[in-house]
Write a protein that holds these residues in place. Structure first.
Motif, mmCIF file in Angstrom:
data_model
loop_
_atom_site.group_PDB
_atom_site.id
_atom_site.type_symbol
_atom_site.label_atom_id
_atom_site.label_comp_id
_atom_site.label_asym_id
_atom_site.label_seq_id
_atom_site.Cartn_x
_atom_site.Cartn_y
_atom_site.Cartn_z
ATOM 1 N N LEU A 109 -46.001 115.736 21.439
ATOM 2 C CA LEU A 109 -46.010 115.837 19.982
ATOM 3 C C LEU A 109 -46.851 114.721 19.371
ATOM 4 C CD1 LEU A 109 -42.255 116.756 19.499
ATOM 5 C CD2 LEU A 109 -44.224 118.295 19.647
ATOM 6 N N VAL A 110 -46.678 113.522 19.861
ATOM 7 C CA VAL A 110 -47.593 112.419 19.534
ATOM 8 C C VAL A 110 -48.481 112.275 20.764
ATOM 9 C CG1 VAL A 110 -47.836 109.969 18.996
ATOM 10 C CG2 VAL A 110 -45.884 111.263 18.076
ATOM 11 N N PRO A 111 -49.750 112.656 20.664
ATOM 12 C CA PRO A 111 -50.615 112.636 21.838
ATOM 13 C C PRO A 111 -50.674 111.265 22.515
ATOM 14 C CG PRO A 111 -51.687 113.735 20.007
ATOM 15 C CD PRO A 111 -50.451 113.103 19.469
ATOM 16 N N VAL A 112 -50.862 111.275 23.823
ATOM 17 C CA VAL A 112 -50.983 110.038 24.590
ATOM 18 C C VAL A 112 -52.137 109.201 24.027
ATOM 19 C CG1 VAL A 112 -51.458 109.079 26.876
ATOM 20 C CG2 VAL A 112 -49.941 111.052 26.640
ATOM 21 N N SER A 113 -53.211 109.879 23.590
ATOM 22 C CA SER A 113 -54.358 109.155 23.033
ATOM 23 C C SER A 113 -54.022 108.445 21.723
ATOM 24 C CB SER A 113 -55.532 110.109 22.809
ATOM 25 O OG SER A 113 -55.212 111.063 21.813
ATOM 26 N N LYS A 114 -52.911 108.824 21.106
ATOM 27 C CA LYS A 114 -52.468 108.197 19.856
ATOM 28 C C LYS A 114 -51.235 107.322 20.073
ATOM 29 C CE LYS A 114 -55.259 110.795 17.271
ATOM 30 N NZ LYS A 114 -56.311 110.360 16.437
ATOM 31 N N GLY A 115 -50.912 107.039 21.359
ATOM 32 C CA GLY A 115 -49.803 106.140 21.661
ATOM 33 C C GLY A 115 -48.508 106.816 22.058
ATOM 34 N N GLY A 116 -48.489 108.141 22.150
ATOM 35 C CA GLY A 116 -47.280 108.861 22.542
ATOM 36 C C GLY A 116 -46.995 108.742 24.033
#
Length: 134
Positions: free
Chosen positions: A50-57
């Motif tokens: 839901l919060v992409p890994v590229s955005k810190g998820g």
């Protein structure tokens, strides 16, 4: 490789198995995910963050993942969920309900391009296998 990376891989596989077993629909298009869809095909099950890994998820946090079709997950990329929701609403408003995940993705791409019209009037492009068969 570090032991932590191996541990995270095992945790991710367990999380994928748990979410797949729940049998929930795709959180992006809302349609069921066929349980027998072969891995790597457009309708195959994938776990989307839901919060992409590229955005810190986190890829191993159960509260940060949801089931999706491979084609929906690929279309979403790292778009934020509020943007996905607004695009989904726009697709429904412009084209009506979608008959398949592939049709949803085509409609979503059309919305992003600013295209007008009805989905039923233009053929939906489907990816072909290397053999040329659909």
């Amino acid at each position: 490789m570090s032991a932590n990376r191996y541990a995270n891989g095992a945790r991710r596989r367990a999380l994928v198995a748990r979410v797949r077993a729940m049998g929930e629909p795709c959180h992006i298009c809302g349609l069921p995910i066929p349980p027998d869809a072969p891995p790597g095909t457009p309708l195959a099950f994938e776990l989307d963050e839901l919060v992409p890994v590229s955005k810190g998820g986190s890829p191993i946090d159960p509260s940060n993942v949801a089931p999706s079709h491979r084609c929906c997950n690929a279309w979403r990329g790292n778009k934020p969920m509020n943007r996905v929701a607004s695009i989904r609403a726009e697709v429904r408003a412009r084209f009506g309900p979608w008959p398949s995940a592939l049709a949803f993705c085509e409609g979503a791409r059309a919305v992003l391009r600013g295209a007008k019209g009805r989905m039923g009037q233009a053929p939906v492009r489907h990816p072909k296998r290397s053999s040329g068969a659909l």
